[in-house]
Design an enzyme around this catalytic site. Structure first.
Site, PDB file in Angstrom:
ATOM      1  N   GLY A 257      16.716  78.235  16.389  1.00 15.74           N
ATOM      2  CA  GLY A 257      17.731  79.014  17.076  1.00 15.74           C
ATOM      3  C   GLY A 257      18.044  78.584  18.496  1.00 15.74           C
ATOM      4  O   GLY A 257      18.556  79.375  19.286  1.00 15.74           O
TER       5      GLY A 257
ATOM      6  N   ASN B 287      20.360  76.513  19.409  1.00 12.21           N
ATOM      7  CA  ASN B 287      21.830  76.545  19.556  1.00 12.21           C
ATOM      8  C   ASN B 287      22.307  77.987  19.700  1.00 12.21           C
ATOM      9  O   ASN B 287      23.196  78.273  20.512  1.00 12.21           O
ATOM     10  CB  ASN B 287      22.498  75.874  18.356  1.00 12.21           C
ATOM     11  CG  ASN B 287      22.523  74.356  18.484  1.00 12.21           C
ATOM     12  OD1 ASN B 287      23.310  73.810  19.247  1.00 12.21           O
ATOM     13  ND2 ASN B 287      21.644  73.695  17.795  1.00 12.21           N
TER      14      ASN B 287
ATOM     15  N   ARG C 249      22.344  82.053  -8.043  1.00  9.62           N
ATOM     16  CA  ARG C 249      23.037  81.544  -6.844  1.00  9.62           C
ATOM     17  C   ARG C 249      24.284  82.387  -6.587  1.00  9.62           C
ATOM     18  O   ARG C 249      24.612  82.722  -5.449  1.00  9.62           O
ATOM     19  CB  ARG C 249      23.434  80.078  -7.059  1.00  9.62           C
ATOM     20  CG  ARG C 249      24.022  79.400  -5.828  1.00  9.62           C
ATOM     21  CD  ARG C 249      22.960  79.110  -4.844  1.00  9.62           C
ATOM     22  NE  ARG C 249      23.427  78.582  -3.586  1.00  9.62           N
ATOM     23  CZ  ARG C 249      22.611  78.101  -2.673  1.00  9.62           C
ATOM     24  NH1 ARG C 249      21.311  78.073  -2.908  1.00  9.62           N
ATOM     25  NH2 ARG C 249      23.079  77.655  -1.527  1.00  9.62           N
TER      26      ARG C 249
ATOM     27  N   ILE D  22      24.331  75.651   1.703  1.00 10.00           N
ATOM     28  CA  ILE D  22      25.729  75.300   1.418  1.00 10.00           C
ATOM     29  C   ILE D  22      26.578  76.571   1.473  1.00 10.00           C
ATOM     30  O   ILE D  22      26.229  77.588   0.854  1.00 10.00           O
ATOM     31  CB  ILE D  22      25.844  74.674  -0.001  1.00 10.00           C
ATOM     32  CG1 ILE D  22      24.919  73.455  -0.120  1.00 10.00           C
ATOM     33  CG2 ILE D  22      27.301  74.296  -0.323  1.00 10.00           C
ATOM     34  CD1 ILE D  22      25.262  72.302   0.777  1.00 10.00           C
TER      35      ILE D  22
ATOM     36  N   HIS E 181      26.897  69.375  14.165  1.00 12.75           N
ATOM     37  CA  HIS E 181      26.171  68.331  13.445  1.00 12.75           C
ATOM     38  C   HIS E 181      25.630  67.349  14.484  1.00 12.75           C
ATOM     39  O   HIS E 181      26.369  66.934  15.385  1.00 12.75           O
ATOM     40  CB  HIS E 181      27.080  67.625  12.433  1.00 12.75           C
ATOM     41  CG  HIS E 181      26.363  66.571  11.650  1.00 12.75           C
ATOM     42  ND1 HIS E 181      25.517  66.870  10.596  1.00 12.75           N
ATOM     43  CD2 HIS E 181      26.316  65.209  11.799  1.00 12.75           C
ATOM     44  CE1 HIS E 181      24.996  65.746  10.129  1.00 12.75           C
ATOM     45  NE2 HIS E 181      25.463  64.725  10.842  1.00 12.75           N
TER      46      HIS E 181
ATOM     47  N   GLU F  73      35.796  72.190   2.431  1.00 17.20           N
ATOM     48  CA  GLU F  73      35.071  72.147   1.156  1.00 17.20           C
ATOM     49  C   GLU F  73      34.078  70.990   1.057  1.00 17.20           C
ATOM     50  O   GLU F  73      33.192  70.996   0.213  1.00 17.20           O
ATOM     51  CB  GLU F  73      36.068  72.069  -0.010  1.00 17.20           C
ATOM     52  CG  GLU F  73      36.758  73.385  -0.355  1.00 17.20           C
ATOM     53  CD  GLU F  73      37.882  73.782   0.594  1.00 17.20           C
ATOM     54  OE1 GLU F  73      38.484  74.843   0.368  1.00 17.20           O
ATOM     55  OE2 GLU F  73      38.141  73.041   1.573  1.00 17.20           O
TER      56      GLU F  73
ATOM     57  N   ASP G 238      30.409  68.107   6.167  1.00 19.74           N
ATOM     58  CA  ASP G 238      30.665  67.484   7.480  1.00 19.74           C
ATOM     59  C   ASP G 238      32.013  66.758   7.512  1.00 19.74           C
ATOM     60  O   ASP G 238      32.181  65.756   8.203  1.00 19.74           O
ATOM     61  CB  ASP G 238      29.534  66.504   7.839  1.00 19.74           C
ATOM     62  CG  ASP G 238      28.166  67.152   7.805  1.00 19.74           C
ATOM     63  OD1 ASP G 238      27.203  66.479   7.378  1.00 19.74           O
ATOM     64  OD2 ASP G 238      28.062  68.333   8.177  1.00 19.74           O
TER      65      ASP G 238
ATOM     66  N   ALA H  31      23.928  67.390  24.242  1.00 18.23           N
ATOM     67  CA  ALA H  31      25.188  67.460  23.485  1.00 18.23           C
ATOM     68  C   ALA H  31      25.363  68.796  22.752  1.00 18.23           C
ATOM     69  O   ALA H  31      26.291  69.560  23.034  1.00 18.23           O
ATOM     70  CB  ALA H  31      25.257  66.305  22.489  1.00 18.23           C
ATOM     71  N   GLU H  32      24.440  69.139  21.850  1.00 21.28           N
ATOM     72  CA  GLU H  32      24.640  70.333  21.013  1.00 21.28           C
ATOM     73  C   GLU H  32      24.801  71.607  21.829  1.00 21.28           C
ATOM     74  O   GLU H  32      25.739  72.391  21.610  1.00 21.28           O
ATOM     75  CB  GLU H  32      23.466  70.491  20.043  1.00 21.28           C
ATOM     76  CG  GLU H  32      23.346  69.355  19.047  1.00 21.28           C
ATOM     77  CD  GLU H  32      22.179  69.536  18.126  1.00 21.28           C
ATOM     78  OE1 GLU H  32      21.901  70.677  17.734  1.00 21.28           O
ATOM     79  OE2 GLU H  32      21.543  68.530  17.778  1.00 21.28           O
TER      80      GLU H  32
HETATM   81  C1  GRF Z   1      19.814  71.124  15.267  1.00 17.98           C
HETATM   82  O1  GRF Z   1      19.218  69.857  15.314  1.00 17.98           O
HETATM   83  C2  GRF Z   1      21.208  71.004  14.758  1.00 17.98           C
HETATM   84  O2  GRF Z   1      21.842  69.805  15.109  1.00 17.98           O
HETATM   85  C3  GRF Z   1      21.014  70.988  13.295  1.00 17.98           C
HETATM   86  O3  GRF Z   1      19.919  71.864  13.035  1.00 17.98           O
HETATM   87  C4  GRF Z   1      19.164  72.010  14.211  1.00 17.98           C
HETATM   88  C5  GRF Z   1      19.256  73.461  14.613  1.00 17.98           C
HETATM   89  O4  GRF Z   1      18.434  73.684  15.635  1.00 17.98           O
HETATM   90  N1  GRF Z   1      22.211  71.429  12.628  1.00 17.98           N
HETATM   91  P1  GRF Z   1      18.332  75.193  16.193  1.00 17.98           P
HETATM   92  O5  GRF Z   1      17.935  76.088  15.043  1.00 17.98           O
HETATM   93  O6  GRF Z   1      19.681  75.566  16.753  1.00 17.98           O
HETATM   94  O7  GRF Z   1      17.276  75.090  17.261  1.00 17.98           O
END
Ligand code: GRF
Length: 209
Positions: free
Chosen positions: A12, A14, A66, A93, A110, A148, A151, A180-181
């Protein structure tokens, strides 16, 4: 006010960046309506609860089929009436029905510069292992709308990060997250909250930064 829902599977960080930047005002006019994880042990759920955000675990393991899981997930998401769904390290997904229903209202982070090192099976640490194995000198992260494919949706923001001699996948992953993220995911939400992102013919246009 932009109401967002965040789907998570792991630590978590992000999500935390989004929470912090809403608090600091770097993300304008936005509130987190809910956090949902497929993993009951995801620390992201703890982060949500600490921030007073409604949080739930909806796991495929708790459903016989599912289809029943996907129905439960979509029903839960719909119930919060979010404007935007943010996939922040969500490893499940997304149901096709949800993608159609929330066309250009689901975004994903991503950890590479798409179209490099992405697609089915290429997520998390695997992305950085592939980047190092290829010997790239620059990597980074991408925020894109979810369609759909895997990425493959319209790209909203990207940010490059240097790959350094001696990097391990773990070291590179951390640098991509930090540099970056945690920068472009909040920024993308802020841009959408301000109405500065529109999609035309499969291309996302950002009108103001
Ligand atoms: C990150 O590396 C992100 O790029 C990928 O999954 C990870 C998530 O990390 N999609 P977090 O749960 O936000 O710490």
């Amino acid at each position: 006010m932009l109401r967002i829902g965040v789907l998570v599977s792991g630590g978590g960080t992000n999500l935390q960046a989004i929470i912090d930047k809403i608090g600091s005002g770097e993300i304008a006019d936005t509130e987190i309506a809910f956090v949902i994880s497929n993993n009951k042990n995801a620390y992201a759920l703890t982060r949500a609860k600490k921030a007073g955000i409604p949080a739930a675990c909806i796991s495929p393991k708790d459903y016989e089929t599912r289809a029943q899981f996907e129905e439960a997930l979509l029903h839960a998401v719909d119930s919060y009436q979010a404007d935007l769904i943010v996939l922040a390290g969500y490893l499940v997904i997304i149901p096709q029905l949800m993608i159609r229903k929330y066309r250009n209202r689901i975004i994903n982070i991503h950890p590479s510069l798409i179209p490099s090192f992405c697609g089915t099976g290429c997520y998390g640490l695997k992305v950085h292992e592939k980047a190092l194995a290829r010997g790239v000198k620059v990597s980074g992260a991408t925020v894109h709308f979810v369609d759909e494919g895997t990425d493959t949706g319209p790209i909203i923001l990207q940010k490059a990060v240097e790959v350094l001699e001696g990097d391990t996948p773990e070291v590179l992953q951390r640098r991509v997250m930090e540099q970056a993220e945690w920068v472009i995911l909040p920024k993308a939400i802020d841009l959408i909250a301000k109405g500065n992102v529109r999609v035309e013919d499969g291309i996302a246009h950002v009108t103001e930064r």
